[in-house]
Write a protein that holds these residues in place. Structure first.
Motif, PDB file in Angstrom:
ATOM      1  N   ALA A  51      21.710 -18.143  17.163  1.00 45.59           N
ATOM      2  CA  ALA A  51      23.002 -18.826  17.077  1.00 45.59           C
ATOM      3  C   ALA A  51      23.405 -19.503  18.386  1.00 45.59           C
ATOM      4  N   ARG A  52      22.923 -18.974  19.513  1.00 42.86           N
ATOM      5  CA  ARG A  52      23.232 -19.609  20.794  1.00 42.86           C
ATOM      6  C   ARG A  52      22.133 -20.602  21.135  1.00 42.86           C
ATOM      7  N   LYS A  53      22.273 -21.227  22.310  1.00 41.33           N
ATOM      8  CA  LYS A  53      21.243 -22.197  22.693  1.00 41.33           C
ATOM      9  C   LYS A  53      20.183 -21.512  23.557  1.00 41.33           C
ATOM     10  N   ALA A  54      18.954 -21.932  23.353  1.00 39.10           N
ATOM     11  CA  ALA A  54      17.864 -21.407  24.173  1.00 39.10           C
ATOM     12  C   ALA A  54      16.874 -22.529  24.422  1.00 39.10           C
ATOM     13  N   ASP A  55      16.057 -22.378  25.490  1.00 37.63           N
ATOM     14  CA  ASP A  55      15.121 -23.443  25.832  1.00 37.63           C
ATOM     15  C   ASP A  55      13.729 -23.198  25.262  1.00 37.63           C
ATOM     16  N   CYS A  56      13.581 -22.179  24.393  1.00 37.89           N
ATOM     17  CA  CYS A  56      12.297 -21.963  23.728  1.00 37.89           C
ATOM     18  C   CYS A  56      12.599 -21.514  22.299  1.00 37.89           C
ATOM     19  N   PRO A  57      11.608 -21.505  21.392  1.00 41.42           N
ATOM     20  CA  PRO A  57      11.870 -21.051  20.027  1.00 41.42           C
ATOM     21  C   PRO A  57      12.539 -19.679  20.032  1.00 41.42           C
ATOM     22  N   ALA A  58      13.604 -19.531  19.241  1.00 37.75           N
ATOM     23  CA  ALA A  58      14.391 -18.302  19.339  1.00 37.75           C
ATOM     24  C   ALA A  58      14.871 -17.854  17.971  1.00 37.75           C
ATOM     25  N   VAL A  59      14.854 -16.550  17.750  1.00 34.72           N
ATOM     26  CA  VAL A  59      15.413 -15.980  16.525  1.00 34.72           C
ATOM     27  C   VAL A  59      16.333 -14.829  16.897  1.00 34.72           C
ATOM     28  N   GLN A  60      17.216 -14.483  15.956  1.00 35.50           N
ATOM     29  CA  GLN A  60      18.019 -13.281  16.148  1.00 35.50           C
ATOM     30  C   GLN A  60      17.848 -12.383  14.947  1.00 35.50           C
ATOM     31  N   VAL A  61      18.090 -11.097  15.183  1.00 40.29           N
ATOM     32  CA  VAL A  61      17.843 -10.116  14.133  1.00 40.29           C
ATOM     33  C   VAL A  61      18.815  -8.962  14.345  1.00 40.29           C
ATOM     34  N   SER A  62      19.166  -8.258  13.257  1.00 44.30           N
ATOM     35  CA  SER A  62      20.074  -7.114  13.408  1.00 44.30           C
ATOM     36  C   SER A  62      19.308  -5.970  14.058  1.00 44.30           C
ATOM     37  N   ALA A  63      20.058  -5.074  14.725  1.00 46.78           N
ATOM     38  CA  ALA A  63      19.417  -4.004  15.495  1.00 46.78           C
ATOM     39  C   ALA A  63      18.589  -3.089  14.603  1.00 46.78           C
ATOM     40  N   THR A  64      18.967  -2.912  13.342  1.00 51.08           N
ATOM     41  CA  THR A  64      18.217  -2.013  12.467  1.00 51.08           C
ATOM     42  C   THR A  64      16.864  -2.607  12.081  1.00 51.08           C
ATOM     43  N   GLN A  65      16.782  -3.939  12.049  1.00 48.57           N
ATOM     44  CA  GLN A  65      15.538  -4.603  11.647  1.00 48.57           C
ATOM     45  C   GLN A  65      14.622  -4.888  12.826  1.00 48.57           C
ATOM     46  N   LEU A  66      15.065  -4.520  14.037  1.00 50.30           N
ATOM     47  CA  LEU A  66      14.328  -4.935  15.230  1.00 50.30           C
ATOM     48  C   LEU A  66      12.904  -4.377  15.267  1.00 50.30           C
ATOM     49  N   LEU A  67      12.780  -3.062  15.053  1.00 52.94           N
ATOM     50  CA  LEU A  67      11.449  -2.444  15.156  1.00 52.94           C
ATOM     51  C   LEU A  67      10.477  -2.963  14.097  1.00 52.94           C
ATOM     52  N   PRO A  68      10.867  -3.024  12.793  1.00 53.11           N
ATOM     53  CA  PRO A  68       9.916  -3.593  11.821  1.00 53.11           C
ATOM     54  C   PRO A  68       9.526  -5.037  12.125  1.00 53.11           C
ATOM     55  N   LEU A  69      10.491  -5.838  12.567  1.00 60.68           N
ATOM     56  CA  LEU A  69      10.177  -7.240  12.873  1.00 60.68           C
ATOM     57  C   LEU A  69       9.200  -7.342  14.042  1.00 60.68           C
ATOM     58  N   MET A  70       9.477  -6.585  15.109  1.00 59.07           N
ATOM     59  CA  MET A  70       8.629  -6.661  16.299  1.00 59.07           C
ATOM     60  C   MET A  70       7.220  -6.166  15.988  1.00 59.07           C
ATOM     61  N   THR A  71       7.097  -5.105  15.196  1.00 55.53           N
ATOM     62  CA  THR A  71       5.770  -4.600  14.834  1.00 55.53           C
ATOM     63  C   THR A  71       4.993  -5.679  14.095  1.00 55.53           C
ATOM     64  N   ARG A  72       5.700  -6.370  13.172  1.00 58.94           N
ATOM     65  CA  ARG A  72       5.058  -7.432  12.403  1.00 58.94           C
ATOM     66  C   ARG A  72       4.674  -8.620  13.294  1.00 58.94           C
ATOM     67  N   LEU A  73       5.543  -8.943  14.236  1.00 54.77           N
ATOM     68  CA  LEU A  73       5.255 -10.066  15.136  1.00 54.77           C
ATOM     69  C   LEU A  73       4.003  -9.805  15.966  1.00 54.77           C
ATOM     70  N   ARG A  74       3.796  -8.540  16.312  1.00 58.23           N
ATOM     71  CA  ARG A  74       2.598  -8.219  17.085  1.00 58.23           C
ATOM     72  C   ARG A  74       1.356  -8.223  16.199  1.00 58.23           C
ATOM     73  N   ASP A  75       1.473  -7.670  14.964  1.00 61.29           N
ATOM     74  CA  ASP A  75       0.284  -7.449  14.140  1.00 61.29           C
ATOM     75  C   ASP A  75      -0.110  -8.653  13.295  1.00 61.29           C
ATOM     76  N   ASP A  76       0.835  -9.532  12.973  1.00 55.81           N
ATOM     77  CA  ASP A  76       0.534 -10.690  12.150  1.00 55.81           C
ATOM     78  C   ASP A  76      -0.457 -11.612  12.880  1.00 55.81           C
ATOM     79  N   ALA A  77      -1.570 -11.915  12.219  1.00 54.14           N
ATOM     80  CA  ALA A  77      -2.621 -12.680  12.905  1.00 54.14           C
ATOM     81  C   ALA A  77      -2.166 -14.096  13.263  1.00 54.14           C
ATOM     82  N   GLY A  78      -1.271 -14.665  12.464  1.00 56.01           N
ATOM     83  CA  GLY A  78      -0.801 -16.016  12.737  1.00 56.01           C
ATOM     84  C   GLY A  78       0.194 -16.090  13.880  1.00 56.01           C
ATOM     85  N   LEU A  79       0.748 -14.936  14.283  1.00 60.43           N
ATOM     86  CA  LEU A  79       1.720 -14.922  15.378  1.00 60.43           C
ATOM     87  C   LEU A  79       1.146 -14.198  16.601  1.00 60.43           C
ATOM     88  N   ALA A  80       0.694 -12.963  16.396  1.00 61.13           N
ATOM     89  CA  ALA A  80      -0.013 -12.187  17.439  1.00 61.13           C
ATOM     90  C   ALA A  80       0.690 -12.195  18.789  1.00 61.13           C
TER      91      ALA A  80
END
Lengths: 174, 387
Positions: free
Chosen positions: A36-65
């Motif tokens: 929602a705020r401005k950033a100088d690189c690609p940026a997303v926001q997420v609720s605190a409860t979803q943080l751990l599942p999202l981060m785990t997926r961001l690391r393990d997903d082969a297209g993101l890694a």
């Protein structure tokens, strides 16, 4: 203010384009939204409860890694009564950087630890606990890093005060 | 909810009570904060069994100065003067990180003269920093001569800094918008002399120390850090490259004029102390090459593009930029509200703080003597850990 350096005006008519990387993260369906705020690189926001599942997926997903947690820090948004947690991820394979942001209330700053995802998170989170008092759930060893164990308060909070601070100087100036 | 706040005392007690009879008991011993091998005031708690290290608990914070807190009450130009107190051997690179962050956020493009001079100074600093490291590593591992040689050769470069910048260690030269002053008229000739002097010295270093059987025995296969572990532990700089990951910001996200020069990234294969040693020695050669390619081609132009009297206001948002210092990636996070010339929050992602925690996993199971080699090969500057 007239002699201040201000950035060139951006024409307001064009809607901001969504970055391809941001879209790629949002379609994972793990609660990520455009930042929602401005950033100088690609940026997303997420609720605190979803943080751990999202981060785990961001690391393990082969297209993101996102295999590196470059930096983790906190911004004290006193006016909005939140702590904004800021995570900068980097993918060595895809050479991309992503900002993940999450907001937690100032009264009860609890968020799950990311130590199982990246080992360095343990220590970057200890620094955030030391200076901001963020309570990391399930953290293996949450204690102060720089300050003494019996230090009162968390110095980088905007409303922090102690006897050693030159508060009168700051008040006079402002 | 399992948020439990611990303390150092607690941490040691818990481990202590878990062990068995007194003759087989594990015990804790303090190393530092005034130990010569810790290069400053770094304290390590060692959990030992005999002389075998079971765990290393780093206890930083003895020179924590709250630079990030001070940064919230000063403007960006003033903040530059605090950064060279962090990693004093990469002082101008720290200045540059702030300057570049501010320039990118305000969409200011520097001219070629400024970029050339900045790059030359950054590489000169990298050479002198690695020279000092080389000398200190020799001393840590029992050879006194390298220490004297390293300091002797480093002087030639600090003399150049002194002429242009005015000081020899905590240098303030790079500012948002350009440089504080133009280069000294002697600069180009002095740099050429220094490079011609330094080139054969690197070979001399190799002759003096690299082939030494004691050094090889004490570094080869000691403190092995795998590439995957290094990435997960947030290790950057020469230690990461020694573990086989070719991650160098100068190559990957070129800033300054690194895209106009030819140089190679030194990459190790094993990730032991020897690889970290070799990577830095090779980096000195590459840096000399970079300086030699640039020094004859410094273009004409202004050395300062922003009027120093003007307030610098960064538009609202969160910004990140990073540069490769002698020790790794120095990142800077700026959160600005778009109204004030002071940041809402300024965070320095320091290379040494993130490299520090690799000591534990690389040292477990080895001896106290190997710990000294490990610390030395990671090349800590403690003020940068504590900030």
């Amino acid at each position: 203010m007239s002699d201040a350096i201000t950035p060139p005006e951006v024409p307001a008519s064009e809607p901001p384009k969504q970055d391809a990387l941001v879209t790629q993260v949002i379609v994972l369906g793990l609660g990520a939204e455009p930042y929602a705020r401005k950033a100088d690189c690609p940026a997303v926001q997420v609720s605190a409860t979803q943080l751990l599942p999202l981060m785990t997926r961001l690391r393990d997903d082969a297209g993101l890694a996102f295999d590196m947690l470059t930096a983790h820090t906190v911004v004290d948004r006193l006016d909005a009564n939140i702590f904004e947690l800021v995570y900068y991820l980097y993918s060595l394979n895809h050479r991309k950087r992503l900002l993940v942001s999450s907001s937690i209330p100032r009264e009860n700053p609890v968020v799950s630890t990311l130590t199982p995802v990246w080992k360095i998170a343990e220590f970057q989170e200890r620094e955030a606990y030391d200076l901001f008092g963020i309570q990391y759930d399930n953290h293996p060893d949450l204690r102060r890093v720089f300050l003494e164990d019996d230090w009162k308060g968390f110095p980088l909070r905007k409303d922090y005060k102690d006897d050693f601070m030159l508060t009168h100087v700051i008040e006079e100036e402002s | 909810m399992t948020v439990a706040i611990s303390s150092l005392l607690n941490r040691i007690r818990v481990s202590d009570s878990a062990s068995g009879p007194i003759d087989a008991k594990e015990y804790f011993i303090n190393m530092g904060p005034q130990h010569p091998a810790t290069h400053g005031v770094l304290r390590l708690m060692l959990k030992l069994e005999g002389e075998t290290i079971r765990e290393v608990i780093p206890v930083p914070g003895y020179i924590h100065r709250g630079i990030e807190k001070i940064g919230e009450s000063v403007n960006y130009r003033q903040f530059v003067h605090l950064t060279d107190r962090m990693d004093y051997l990469s002082a101008m690179m720290n200045n540059w990180a702030v300057a570049m962050g501010v320039e990118r956020a305000t969409n200011t493009v520097m001219n070629d003269r400024i970029e050339y001079i900045r790059t030359i100074f950054a590489e000169l600093e990298r050479i002198q920093s690695h020279m000092l490291w080389w000398g200190v590593l020799g001393m840590d591992l029992g050879a006194f001569t390298p220490f004297l040689y390293g300091f002797r050769d480093r002087e030639k470069i600090t003399d150049i800094f002194e002429e242009t910048v005015g000081c020899r260690l905590t240098m303030n030269y790079i500012q948002p918008g350009g440089l504080m002053a133009d280069i000294h008229p002697n600069f180009v000739t002095r740099v050429k002399e220094a490079m011609a002097y330094a080139k054969p010295k690197i070979d001399e270093y190799e002759e003096l120390l690299s082939g030494n059987v004691i050094l090889q025995e004490r570094t080869k296969n000691i403190g092995v850090l795998s590439g995957a572990d290094a990435i997960s532990l947030g290790v950057t700089g020469p230690p990461l490259r020694a573990s086989g990951v070719a991650y160098d910001l100068r190559k990957i996200e070129p800033y300054g004029v690194y895209d106009k020069v030819e140089f190679r990234t030194a990459v190790g294969s094993v990730g032991d102390c020897w690889d970290r040693y070799w990577v830095r020695v090779e980096e000195m050669r590459q840096s000399i090459g970079i300086v030699e390619q640039l020094i004859d081609n410094i273009p004409e132009g202004k050395f300062m593009l922003m009027k120093p009297a003007k307030k610098i206001i960064i538009p609202e948002g969160v910004y990140y930029n990073a540069i490769e210092t002698a020790r790794g990636v120095l990142g800077m996070v700026i959160a600005s509200d778009g109204k004030s010339d002071k940041p809402v929050r300024i965070h320095m992602r320091s290379p040494n703080y993130n490299n520090l925690w690799a000591v534990d996993s690389m040292t477990r199971g080895s001896r106290v003597g190997d710990l000294v080699a490990n610390i030395s090969s990671l090349d800590f500057v403690v003020p940068d850990i504590d900030r």
